[in-house]
Design a protein around this motif. Sequence first.
Motif, PDB file in Angstrom:
ATOM      1  N   ARG A  17      27.915  89.510 -17.682  1.00 52.27           N
ATOM      2  CA  ARG A  17      28.413  89.278 -19.031  1.00 52.27           C
ATOM      3  C   ARG A  17      29.337  90.423 -19.450  1.00 52.27           C
ATOM      4  NH1 ARG A  17      27.816  84.529 -18.526  1.00 52.27           N
ATOM      5  NH2 ARG A  17      25.729  83.712 -18.387  1.00 52.27           N
ATOM      6  N   SER A  18      30.493  90.068 -19.970  1.00 48.32           N
ATOM      7  CA  SER A  18      31.430  91.090 -20.442  1.00 48.32           C
ATOM      8  C   SER A  18      30.931  91.678 -21.762  1.00 48.32           C
ATOM      9  CB  SER A  18      32.823  90.483 -20.641  1.00 48.32           C
ATOM     10  OG  SER A  18      32.825  89.605 -21.757  1.00 48.32           O
ATOM     11  N   ASP A  19      31.477  92.829 -22.101  1.00 45.61           N
ATOM     12  CA  ASP A  19      31.140  93.417 -23.398  1.00 45.61           C
ATOM     13  C   ASP A  19      31.563  92.477 -24.524  1.00 45.61           C
ATOM     14  OD1 ASP A  19      30.120  95.629 -22.100  1.00 45.61           O
ATOM     15  OD2 ASP A  19      31.784  96.952 -22.622  1.00 45.61           O
ATOM     16  N   GLN A  20      32.677  91.785 -24.346  1.00 45.83           N
ATOM     17  CA  GLN A  20      33.145  90.830 -25.357  1.00 45.83           C
ATOM     18  C   GLN A  20      32.163  89.672 -25.501  1.00 45.83           C
ATOM     19  OE1 GLN A  20      35.543  91.397 -27.424  1.00 45.83           O
ATOM     20  NE2 GLN A  20      35.503  89.430 -28.451  1.00 45.83           N
ATOM     21  N   ASP A  21      31.603  89.196 -24.374  1.00 44.69           N
ATOM     22  CA  ASP A  21      30.588  88.132 -24.445  1.00 44.69           C
ATOM     23  C   ASP A  21      29.381  88.594 -25.256  1.00 44.69           C
ATOM     24  OD1 ASP A  21      32.051  86.354 -22.880  1.00 44.69           O
ATOM     25  OD2 ASP A  21      30.931  86.802 -21.042  1.00 44.69           O
ATOM     26  N   PHE A  23      29.267  91.010 -27.470  1.00 48.59           N
ATOM     27  CA  PHE A  23      29.700  91.196 -28.855  1.00 48.59           C
ATOM     28  C   PHE A  23      29.715  89.856 -29.599  1.00 48.59           C
ATOM     29  CE2 PHE A  23      32.867  91.208 -32.174  1.00 48.59           C
ATOM     30  CZ  PHE A  23      32.623  92.397 -32.843  1.00 48.59           C
ATOM     31  N   LYS A  24      30.340  88.846 -28.989  1.00 47.84           N
ATOM     32  CA  LYS A  24      30.458  87.538 -29.637  1.00 47.84           C
ATOM     33  C   LYS A  24      29.098  86.870 -29.809  1.00 47.84           C
ATOM     34  CE  LYS A  24      33.957  84.956 -28.248  1.00 47.84           C
ATOM     35  NZ  LYS A  24      34.966  84.342 -27.324  1.00 47.84           N
ATOM     36  N   LYS A  27      27.487  88.622 -32.759  1.00 44.83           N
ATOM     37  CA  LYS A  27      28.194  88.309 -33.998  1.00 44.83           C
ATOM     38  C   LYS A  27      28.059  86.839 -34.399  1.00 44.83           C
ATOM     39  CE  LYS A  27      32.514  88.854 -36.413  1.00 44.83           C
ATOM     40  NZ  LYS A  27      33.504  89.880 -36.669  1.00 44.83           N
ATOM     41  N   ASP A  48      31.487  95.025 -37.445  1.00 47.18           N
ATOM     42  CA  ASP A  48      31.916  95.041 -36.051  1.00 47.18           C
ATOM     43  C   ASP A  48      31.575  96.342 -35.329  1.00 47.18           C
ATOM     44  OD1 ASP A  48      32.860  92.478 -36.405  1.00 47.18           O
ATOM     45  OD2 ASP A  48      34.987  92.996 -36.192  1.00 47.18           O
ATOM     46  N   LYS A  52      29.412  96.694 -31.943  1.00 40.01           N
ATOM     47  CA  LYS A  52      29.918  97.423 -30.758  1.00 40.01           C
ATOM     48  C   LYS A  52      28.900  98.473 -30.308  1.00 40.01           C
ATOM     49  CE  LYS A  52      34.796  96.815 -31.809  1.00 40.01           C
ATOM     50  NZ  LYS A  52      36.021  97.468 -32.282  1.00 40.01           N
TER      51      LYS A  52
END
Length: 67
Positions: A17-21, A23-24, A27, A48, A52
């Motif tokens: 899993r990416s950091d963006q995954d 995060f989303k 959120k 946000d 993070k």
Amino acid sequence: ITVPPRNHTKADYLETRSDQDLFKTIKLGGLAMGRAPCMPAWGQTLDDETIKSLVHLIREFCDCEAT
């Protein structure tokens, strides 16, 4: 349906899993990311930068990085 919380010390899953995954998912909640609907969305509660920081903390728990 009761879904147990993810074990954040298991790198084998979290490295996929990416950091963006992450995060989303925090959120927007699990349902928005095609995951368990019992994971609530925290975007209205946490800003946000806090989210993070949570992603960074999860990476520390698993001692892993996104691939």
